[in-house]
Design a protein around this motif. Structure first.
Motif, mmCIF file in Angstrom:
data_model
loop_
_atom_site.group_PDB
_atom_site.id
_atom_site.type_symbol
_atom_site.label_atom_id
_atom_site.label_comp_id
_atom_site.label_asym_id
_atom_site.label_seq_id
_atom_site.Cartn_x
_atom_site.Cartn_y
_atom_site.Cartn_z
ATOM 1 N N PHE A 243 8.473 -12.279 11.924
ATOM 2 C CA PHE A 243 8.655 -11.248 10.008
ATOM 3 C C PHE A 243 8.640 -10.131 9.661
ATOM 4 C CE2 PHE A 243 6.613 -15.335 11.682
ATOM 5 C CZ PHE A 243 7.119 -16.264 10.961
ATOM 6 N N ALA A 244 9.253 -10.350 8.189
ATOM 7 C CA ALA A 244 9.756 -8.780 8.337
ATOM 8 C C ALA A 244 8.983 -8.679 6.817
ATOM 9 C CB ALA A 244 10.717 -7.879 8.506
ATOM 10 N N ALA A 245 8.706 -7.726 6.093
ATOM 11 C CA ALA A 245 8.785 -7.241 4.511
ATOM 12 C C ALA A 245 9.708 -5.980 3.739
ATOM 13 C CB ALA A 245 6.931 -7.469 3.988
ATOM 14 N N MET A 246 10.270 -5.729 2.722
ATOM 15 C CA MET A 246 10.733 -4.871 2.418
ATOM 16 C C MET A 246 11.142 -4.475 1.449
ATOM 17 S SD MET A 246 13.345 -2.872 3.705
ATOM 18 C CE MET A 246 14.223 -2.694 4.977
ATOM 19 N N GLY A 247 10.659 -2.704 0.971
ATOM 20 C CA GLY A 247 10.327 -3.219 -0.184
ATOM 21 C C GLY A 247 11.328 -1.747 -0.853
ATOM 22 N N VAL A 248 11.971 -1.254 -1.753
ATOM 23 C CA VAL A 248 12.783 -0.118 -1.813
ATOM 24 C C VAL A 248 12.329 0.108 -3.359
ATOM 25 C CG1 VAL A 248 15.103 -0.949 -0.643
ATOM 26 C CG2 VAL A 248 15.069 -2.115 -2.854
ATOM 27 N N ASP A 249 13.135 1.439 -3.407
ATOM 28 C CA ASP A 249 12.844 2.070 -5.330
ATOM 29 C C ASP A 249 14.312 2.593 -5.066
ATOM 30 O OD1 ASP A 249 12.194 4.010 -6.734
ATOM 31 O OD2 ASP A 249 10.950 5.642 -6.002
ATOM 32 N N VAL A 250 15.012 2.284 -6.069
ATOM 33 C CA VAL A 250 15.968 2.343 -6.634
ATOM 34 C C VAL A 250 16.609 3.461 -7.753
ATOM 35 C CG1 VAL A 250 17.035 0.249 -5.398
ATOM 36 C CG2 VAL A 250 16.963 0.565 -8.143
ATOM 37 N N GLN B 23 1.021 -1.136 -0.030
ATOM 38 C CA GLN B 23 -0.120 0.455 -0.022
ATOM 39 C C GLN B 23 0.295 1.567 0.126
ATOM 40 O OE1 GLN B 23 -2.590 0.839 3.472
ATOM 41 N NE2 GLN B 23 -3.361 2.308 3.000
ATOM 42 N N ALA B 24 1.900 1.599 0.653
ATOM 43 C CA ALA B 24 2.615 2.699 1.194
ATOM 44 C C ALA B 24 3.799 2.576 -0.010
ATOM 45 C CB ALA B 24 3.243 2.272 2.141
ATOM 46 N N ALA B 25 4.158 1.371 -0.964
ATOM 47 C CA ALA B 25 4.944 2.083 -1.845
ATOM 48 C C ALA B 25 4.351 1.256 -3.314
ATOM 49 C CB ALA B 25 6.364 0.347 -2.223
ATOM 50 N N SER B 26 3.075 2.039 -3.610
ATOM 51 C CA SER B 26 2.191 2.331 -4.648
ATOM 52 C C SER B 26 1.892 3.581 -4.995
ATOM 53 C CB SER B 26 0.663 0.889 -3.760
ATOM 54 O OG SER B 26 0.175 1.622 -3.239
ATOM 55 N N THR B 27 2.528 4.588 -4.077
ATOM 56 C CA THR B 27 1.547 6.288 -3.907
ATOM 57 C C THR B 27 3.056 6.499 -5.013
ATOM 58 O OG1 THR B 27 3.507 6.159 -2.387
ATOM 59 C CG2 THR B 27 1.530 6.106 -2.239
ATOM 60 N N PRO B 28 3.337 7.324 -5.854
ATOM 61 C CA PRO B 28 3.480 7.402 -7.078
ATOM 62 C C PRO B 28 4.884 8.536 -7.032
ATOM 63 C CG PRO B 28 1.467 8.440 -7.783
ATOM 64 C CD PRO B 28 1.010 7.831 -5.925
#
Length: 767
Positions: free
Chosen positions: A622-629, A428-433
């Motif tokens: 547990f963890a999930a990690m998202g990155v934008d590079v 949800q958080a990473a879906s923002t432009p």
């Protein structure tokens, strides 16, 4: 930020400041460098210039005559005692031969550090150089020189399968991997390498030893376990454990490099020989060359799935560079294999590994201990399969992730699991432009980590005025465990946090605790603290029942440290109850609890486990990690524009400290992914300084690191808590690698993802 309603407690769940904050802000915290004893000498070490050589003799004449010198120790002074967490293979100081460049060969105690270092340069050591083993492959070759000729005679904590240069081997297997490949529509496989990473704690290793008139030694040191220090120093020097008191002042971070002793035995040997206190602190260069580092891994992995994305099988083989001594490397390898399947349902799994002695510094535990290395391979293969079957990264993981009630690879049961919610919040958080309008180069990875491991204890004392003393033996290495354990104690007793004083670890008075490592203190020691505090409440209730002349069943514990009759205003303070206990009846109120984590790692009815060093390990965060590079098209340099880190920690005892752990874990993982690498020029470390060894600075860290605390309470945890120390680092390399692949179209199998490597991948010159 926490996404759940806070726990309805007076202390637990509150983002209170660390109990040592003021002393650190004011510069009053006492580290090894701040300690002084009357008549204290300073120590320095002479290091080996050779990776493998026999010591033929020493000439100490010039050094002993040098200004200020009081004592010198060599291998001739320490006997044949050996230490080691899993294999007793290491002397306190090189004895008979040296095993790596930088290994201590002699040590000097003098009036000043400068005099000690000058005298070290005057020591002459005669060597017979021997062929060196500089890689695991070389160590396994038929004609390889044997580094530990007496390996068969060493004491071993478990059956390691040791022989030749093979330090240990482990194999885990569940299902039938060999036949499972026929059920797979999609198979990916590859070979991956990860580099050695230095811990780079703010404080280098240091120690101060003093011998009293009866020959008993008091040892202060920067460590992660006073009990491991006590055991290893005594084993290596042949001292009864009762003759060594081990203490910890404040510690300037650990991350694993201060878990097992390095210079402590040498410092004690110098103090015994000089009969004066000796303090020794390593230089930054010595800390690089002499202390442990993260293991370099070679990983072969193969993963298969059905056409709908359902995972069927995985096989993983790892080859580890052990360095010159086993240290806790067998545990790191075994744990890496246990985690090699990731938090997924994979019915057919096989994982095997070999750990090989080489003529390099010892490698050992480092935040995540083996998990990030195998995850670098595993999470990339999950993305590759998702692409082949037409699923997005989130859907692929949701389809295959473990749930509550499932069992981990080879056995441990999962009682709480917030991974689905971690994935939801990151998606949800990473879906923002992006604010700049550019498309995201997004990478995702998930991970799990254990919290339950080995033994611990706690003692809670109610003082005469009703305030509380808490003693656990757990070392706070900067992460805030003193604060968290005090919060657990205060919550159970319903007293304000400022009424709980936390004792510094001391082997003379603290209950045993294995160590501050493996994300275990909040969960494992926290359980002991809660039980010990409950014992204090029970004893206070007995007193209150007699004082109020009513059955215990009619009493209740009230906020502020009071016990009263239910439905009545009548109550007693802890001070009143404790005064009676101290001076009139029953004796002082003390609660104690000790425990060892006893859930089996391996279910022999359904899985094979050979050479697994941890027979009892479990309780998963547990963890999930998202990155934008962003990837520079000219240089190939990778920068992380934004990051999202969501972690299920069971219950956040202190949300502020959990957020700090997630931020710190991300930055340390970012360094591992992109820039940090220990480089050897033959047998010598080529970059043992912060001039040449690069770590992320503020300019390299994204402004936007979003953290999300997911709370899925662990039934056995203190107030539902699980560990949070390592879970924020583990998925970073996998997420960054997946993001780089999306940005460039090229997969990378080697860390770190330097600009040169990424550019070569973009131009087709190799990943």
């Amino acid at each position: 930020m926490s996404l759940d309603a806070p726990f309805a407690g007076s202390t637990v769940g509150k983002p209170v400041a660390k109990v040592d904050s003021l002393e650190k802000v004011r510069g009053q915290a006492q580290y090894i460098a701040d300690l002084y004893r009357p008549g204290m000498l300073h120590g320095a070490i002479l290091a080996s210039p050779h990776p493998h050589a026999r010591i033929l003799g020493y000439d100490l004449t010039a050094a002993l005559a040098a200004p200020g010198v009081v004592a010198i120790v060599t291998g001739d002074d320490v006997g044949d005692g050996r230490m080691g967490a899993f294999i007793k293979d290491e002397h306190a100081i090189a004895r008979g031969k040296v095993m790596y460049v930088g290994e201590p060969v002699a040590a000097v105690a003098a009036r000043t550090e400068a005099e000690a270092r000058a005298a070290c340069r005057l020591i002459e050591v005669r060597y017979e150089e021997l062929p060196a083993v500089l890689s695991p492959e070389d160590g396994l070759a038929e004609d390889a020189p044997i580094l530990h000729e007496h390996l068969a005679d060493y004491i071993k904590v478990f059956d390691a399968g040791s022989q030749g240069n093979l330090c240990s081997r482990t194999r885990l297997e569940e299902g039938n991997v060999d036949t499972a490949w026929d059920q797979c529509d999609v198979i990916v496989e590859g070979e991956y390498t990860t580099q050695a990473q230095a811990h780079v704690s703010m404080e280098p290793c240091g120690a101060l030893a003093e011998v009293d008139a009866n020959g008993r030694v008091t040892l202060w040191s920067a460590n992660q376990s006073v009990f491991r220090v006590q055991a290893n120093v005594c084993e290596s020097l042949g001292l009864p454990m009762s003759q060594l008191r081990s203490l910890t002042p404040r510690v300037g971070a650990g991350f694993g490099n201060k878990m097992e002793p390095h210079i402590q035995p040498i410092c004690v040997a110098l103090a015994i020989k000089a009969q004066r206190p000796v303090k020794m602190i390593l230089s930054r260069e010595e800390d690089f060359e002499m202390v442990r580092a993260r293991h370099p891994f070679k990983v072969w992995m193969k993963t298969g799935a059905r056409a709908d994305g359902t995972l069927v099988a995985r096989e993983c083989r790892v080859l580890l560079d052990c360095g010159a001594f086993a240290d806790d490397s067998p545990g790191v390898m075994g744990y890496a294999l246990l985690m090699s399947g990731g938090p997924y349902r994979i019915p057919h799994m096989r994982a095997s590994g070999q750990l090989v002695y080489t003529n390099k510094l010892r490698f050992g535990a480092f935040r995540g201990f083996g998990n990030p290395q195998v995850l670098f391979a595993g999470e990339q293969q999950i993305d590759q399969i998702a692409e082949k079957v037409g699923l997005d990264a989130f859907a692929m993981r949701r389809k295959n992730m473990l749930r509550e009630g499932d069992t981990w690879f080879v056995g441990p049961k999962i009682a709480s699991n917030g991974l689905a919610r971690c994935l939801d919040v990151v998606e949800q958080a990473a879906s923002t432009p992006r604010a700049d309008g550019r498309p995201r180069n997004f990478g995702l990875a998930v991970s799990a980590h254990i919290s339950g491991l080995l033994g611990t204890g706690a003692i809670v004392r109610m003082l005469e005025d009703g305030t509380i003393s808490l003693n656990t033996g757990a070392t706070d290495i900067g992460q805030g465990s003193d604060t968290v354990l005090a919060q657990i104690c205060a919550e159970e007793l319903k007293v304000p946090l400022d009424r709980v004083a936390v004792a510094s670890p001391d082997t003379d008075g603290s209950p045993y605790n294995w160590g501050t490592t493996a994300s275990r203190v909040t969960y494992t020691t926290g359980r002991a603290v809660k039980a010990a505090a409950r014992a204090v409440v029970d004893k206070a209730m007995d007193h209150a029942a007699e004082m109020l002349e009513c059955p215990i069943e009619d009493l209740e514990l009230r906020e502020g440290g009071r016990i009263g009759r239910k439905g009545a205003n009548t109550d007693l303070t802890f001070a009143q109850i404790s005064g009676r206990a101290h001076w009139a009846a029953g004796g002082p109120i003390v609660g104690a609890n000790t425990l060892v984590f006893d859930e089996p790692t391996h279910d022999p009815k359904r899985a094979i486990a050979l050479g697994l060093p941890f027979p009892r390990i479990g309780v998963f965060s547990f963890a999930a990690m998202g990155v934008d590079v962003d990837v520079d098209p000219v240089s190939g340099q990778v920068s992380v524009h934004e990051a999202w880190s969501a972690a299920d920690v069971g219950r956040a005892i202190n949300p502020r400290l959990v957020e700090v752990q997630l931020h710190g874990g991300f930055v340390q993982g970012l360094g591992y992914a992109l820039v940090e690498e220990m480089v050897w020029d033959g047998a010598r470390l080529a970059n043992p300084s912060l001039m040449d060894y690069k770590v992320p600075t503020m300019r390299d860290v994204p402004d936007a690191i979003h953290t999300y605390i997911i709370e899925d309470p662990e039934p056995s945890g203190p107030f539902g808590a699980k560990g949070a120390g390592e879970i924020g680092l583990n998925p970073v390399v996998g997420a960054v690698a997946n993001a780089v692949a999306q940005a460039t179209g090229a997969r990378h199998h080697h860390l770190p993802l330097s600009g040169e490597r990424v550019l070569n991948g973009m131009t087709g010159a190799g990943g």
